[in-house]
Design a protein around this motif. Structure first.
Motif, PDB file in Angstrom:
ATOM      1  N   VAL A 185      -3.655   2.660  -4.305  1.00  0.00           N
ATOM      2  CA  VAL A 185      -2.303   1.773  -3.892  1.00  0.00           C
ATOM      3  C   VAL A 185      -2.833   1.570  -2.748  1.00  0.00           C
ATOM      4  CG1 VAL A 185      -0.119   2.261  -3.252  1.00  0.00           C
ATOM      5  CG2 VAL A 185      -0.715   3.245  -5.363  1.00  0.00           C
ATOM      6  N   ALA A 186      -3.249   2.153  -1.449  1.00  0.00           N
ATOM      7  CA  ALA A 186      -3.991   1.555  -0.333  1.00  0.00           C
ATOM      8  C   ALA A 186      -4.804   0.004  -0.496  1.00  0.00           C
ATOM      9  CB  ALA A 186      -4.508   2.650   0.432  1.00  0.00           C
ATOM     10  N   GLU A 187      -5.600   0.378  -1.353  1.00  0.00           N
ATOM     11  CA  GLU A 187      -6.594  -0.787  -1.522  1.00  0.00           C
ATOM     12  C   GLU A 187      -5.907  -1.904  -2.084  1.00  0.00           C
ATOM     13  OE1 GLU A 187      -9.769   0.713  -3.992  1.00  0.00           O
ATOM     14  OE2 GLU A 187     -10.551   2.062  -2.391  1.00  0.00           O
ATOM     15  N   ALA A 188      -4.958  -1.741  -2.874  1.00  0.00           N
ATOM     16  CA  ALA A 188      -4.245  -2.792  -3.455  1.00  0.00           C
ATOM     17  C   ALA A 188      -3.151  -3.590  -2.463  1.00  0.00           C
ATOM     18  CB  ALA A 188      -3.245  -2.345  -4.881  1.00  0.00           C
ATOM     19  N   MET A 189      -2.491  -2.667  -1.647  1.00  0.00           N
ATOM     20  CA  MET A 189      -1.945  -3.088  -0.483  1.00  0.00           C
ATOM     21  C   MET A 189      -2.691  -3.839   0.317  1.00  0.00           C
ATOM     22  SD  MET A 189       1.415  -2.338  -1.431  1.00  0.00           S
ATOM     23  CE  MET A 189       2.412  -2.631   0.279  1.00  0.00           C
TER      24      MET A 189
END
Length: 63
Positions: free
Chosen positions: A12-16
């Protein structure tokens, strides 16, 4: 540090990060307001995960 963070949170952090970079690159600032609540939720969930990890570590030390 990344070993204690659940892989779903890293994804999720990478996607954000990717989403914010794309917004910046394309100057699509009108999309930013819709992502801010999602980012806040991600931070909240990550904080809970890290707190639980710290509690588990303290519990292991006390045994």
């Amino acid at each position: 540090m990344t070993k204690v963070i659940h892989s779903d949170f890293l994804a999720v952090a990478e996607a954000m990060t990717s989403a914010f970079s794309t917004i910046e690159k394309n100057q699509a600032w009108d999309l930013m307001p819709s992502l801010v609540p999602e980012l806040a939720l991600c931070f909240h969930m990550l904080q809970r995960e890290l707190n639980l990890h710290c509690i588990e570590l303290e519990h292991e030390k006390s045994q």
